[in-house]
Scaffold this active site. Sequence first.
Site, mmCIF file in Angstrom:
data_model
loop_
_atom_site.group_PDB
_atom_site.id
_atom_site.type_symbol
_atom_site.label_atom_id
_atom_site.label_comp_id
_atom_site.label_asym_id
_atom_site.label_seq_id
_atom_site.Cartn_x
_atom_site.Cartn_y
_atom_site.Cartn_z
ATOM 1 N N HIS A 23 0.872 -1.181 0.000
ATOM 2 C CA HIS A 23 0.000 0.000 0.000
ATOM 3 C C HIS A 23 0.910 1.233 0.000
ATOM 4 O O HIS A 23 0.883 2.041 0.925
ATOM 5 C CB HIS A 23 -0.947 -0.037 1.200
ATOM 6 C CG HIS A 23 -2.185 0.818 1.038
ATOM 7 N ND1 HIS A 23 -3.452 0.340 1.241
ATOM 8 C CD2 HIS A 23 -2.339 2.116 0.696
ATOM 9 C CE1 HIS A 23 -4.336 1.320 1.039
ATOM 10 N NE2 HIS A 23 -3.689 2.413 0.712
ATOM 11 N N GLU A 73 -4.385 -0.420 -5.499
ATOM 12 C CA GLU A 73 -4.520 0.664 -6.475
ATOM 13 C C GLU A 73 -3.269 0.931 -7.315
ATOM 14 O O GLU A 73 -2.638 1.982 -7.184
ATOM 15 C CB GLU A 73 -4.963 1.953 -5.769
ATOM 16 C CG GLU A 73 -6.220 1.791 -4.932
ATOM 17 C CD GLU A 73 -6.773 3.124 -4.412
ATOM 18 O OE1 GLU A 73 -6.071 4.142 -4.494
ATOM 19 O OE2 GLU A 73 -7.920 3.130 -3.940
ATOM 20 N N GLU A 115 -12.454 -0.870 -0.260
ATOM 21 C CA GLU A 115 -12.516 0.478 0.314
ATOM 22 C C GLU A 115 -13.737 1.187 -0.222
ATOM 23 O O GLU A 115 -14.007 1.154 -1.422
ATOM 24 C CB GLU A 115 -11.303 1.346 -0.078
ATOM 25 C CG GLU A 115 -10.030 0.996 0.623
ATOM 26 C CD GLU A 115 -8.854 1.902 0.207
ATOM 27 O OE1 GLU A 115 -9.085 3.065 -0.169
ATOM 28 O OE2 GLU A 115 -7.722 1.401 0.261
HETATM 29 C C1 FCB Z 1 -7.498 5.392 -1.598
HETATM 30 C C2 FCB Z 1 -6.316 4.831 -0.844
HETATM 31 C C3 FCB Z 1 -6.438 4.942 0.654
HETATM 32 C C4 FCB Z 1 -7.074 6.250 1.080
HETATM 33 C C5 FCB Z 1 -8.349 6.493 0.313
HETATM 34 C C6 FCB Z 1 -9.077 7.744 0.707
HETATM 35 O O1 FCB Z 1 -7.079 5.789 -2.854
HETATM 36 O O2 FCB Z 1 -6.136 3.480 -1.160
HETATM 37 O O3 FCB Z 1 -5.166 4.751 1.208
HETATM 38 O O4 FCB Z 1 -6.177 7.260 0.953
HETATM 39 O O5 FCB Z 1 -8.090 6.521 -1.052
#
Ligand code: FCB
Length: 447
Positions: free
Chosen positions: A120, A165, A354
């Site tokens: 991450h 991501e 997320e």
């Molecule tokens: C995503 C990220 C996470 C956080 C959210 C708001 O892009 O994975 O770490 O910052 O956004």
Amino acid sequence: MKTLQFPPDFLFGVATAAYQIEGAVAEDGRVPSHWDTFSHTPGKTWQGDTGDVACDHYHRYADDVKMMAELGVKSYRFSVAWPRIIPEPGQVNQKGLDFYRRLLDELDRHQITPAATIYHWDLPQWLADRGGWVNRDAVHYFADYADALFRHLGQRVPRWITHNEPWCTAFLGYGLGEHAPGHRDWREAVRASHHVLLSHGLAVRAFRAANLPGEIGITLNLNVVDAATPTPRDQEAARRADGFSNRWFLDPLFRGQYPEDMVRLFAPWVAMDTVVEPDDLSLISSPMDFLGVNYYSRSVVYDKPEERLLQVGHVEPPKDQITEMGWEIHPESLYRLLTRLQREYTALPLYITENGAAFPDQVSEDGAVHDPDRVRFLEQHFAAAHRFISEGGQLKGYYVWSLMDNFEWAFGYSKRFGIIYVDYPTQRRIWKDSARWYQALIRSQGS
Ligand code: FCB
């Protein structure tokens, strides 16, 4: 409102990431990451904020897990800090592993299922110094790191996420310069994207070779793109934006090829046939066990020839339908995204790894944090997920971003995504109304 009933084994979860919460950046043998370097470089983050202390989770993890248990979550998605585990090539830092062992013990004690993200964004600085993700060698360093995690923690983690991501790692980090390492070079960015995907493929292969009981997948930040008008020009613009955000990652992972239109679009920067070696795409498309989806918003775009790279302009969303990030609140697009993934790409189980929102939270005079906007946001997005499931969609879990307020990358501590408020000077955790809402949703299941 009648509370929604999810399938009995649905994983209600919360998510965090190492650099955003842990702090303790120089403890127990952790070495610097490129995010330490970046955040300590003047002008890169809001008011020069860094992850040096963050939520001090490294020392408070036991209390934080207790908080999760009170929330009633079934699963916790966290990330492992590469610079805690591999202080230099070829070395494995036992003290770094021990921290995650202690965390896993605590989760076990409360019957919370872990989901571990391997990367991450906190690339060890020693690897950044070797060119980071632009250097094809990064792929092997990553596979070695992943292999060390599988060997030491593999029996204890049922679900692994190779990358969080890749779009952000490659394009925000090397193309737009908003994230570490802060480069603005599309030649680097496109190369980096390929290497991140390739490293994912190698890690999946290493995982299969290790013959472990768990599952492995990847988390993509996917975005629904709509054209501002039905004109062919805007439709084409939407297609480019979709290619850039979504297809550039989904196509190689699920179809074993980069999308032709995007290969042509990137050609002035990088000729993909000089980057992709034989077998790369078959590695990248190695079968996974699930796909993780991070969903925050959608974009509405139009053709804008003067715009670099994509020639795409973004329509400003209505002011009363945005979060503090300026992102449009559009729950229906979560439903559209999930259905599209199953229609066009995969029958694999999906997880929302997320979803959440930043709003300008404050502690009220009554000592509580009232965040009705976040409650509404979550209600609407959970309803969209529920609709997908009720139509037969394979969605197995939903991780709210985030357990608690934390270091929001370039925005530092100015943006609060938590369902639990963090008072940084005292490190006190204060439940927001959204945390109570989530607790009630989880408690009402099966009733
Ligand atoms: C995503 C990220 C996470 C956080 C959210 C708001 O892009 O994975 O770490 O910052 O956004």
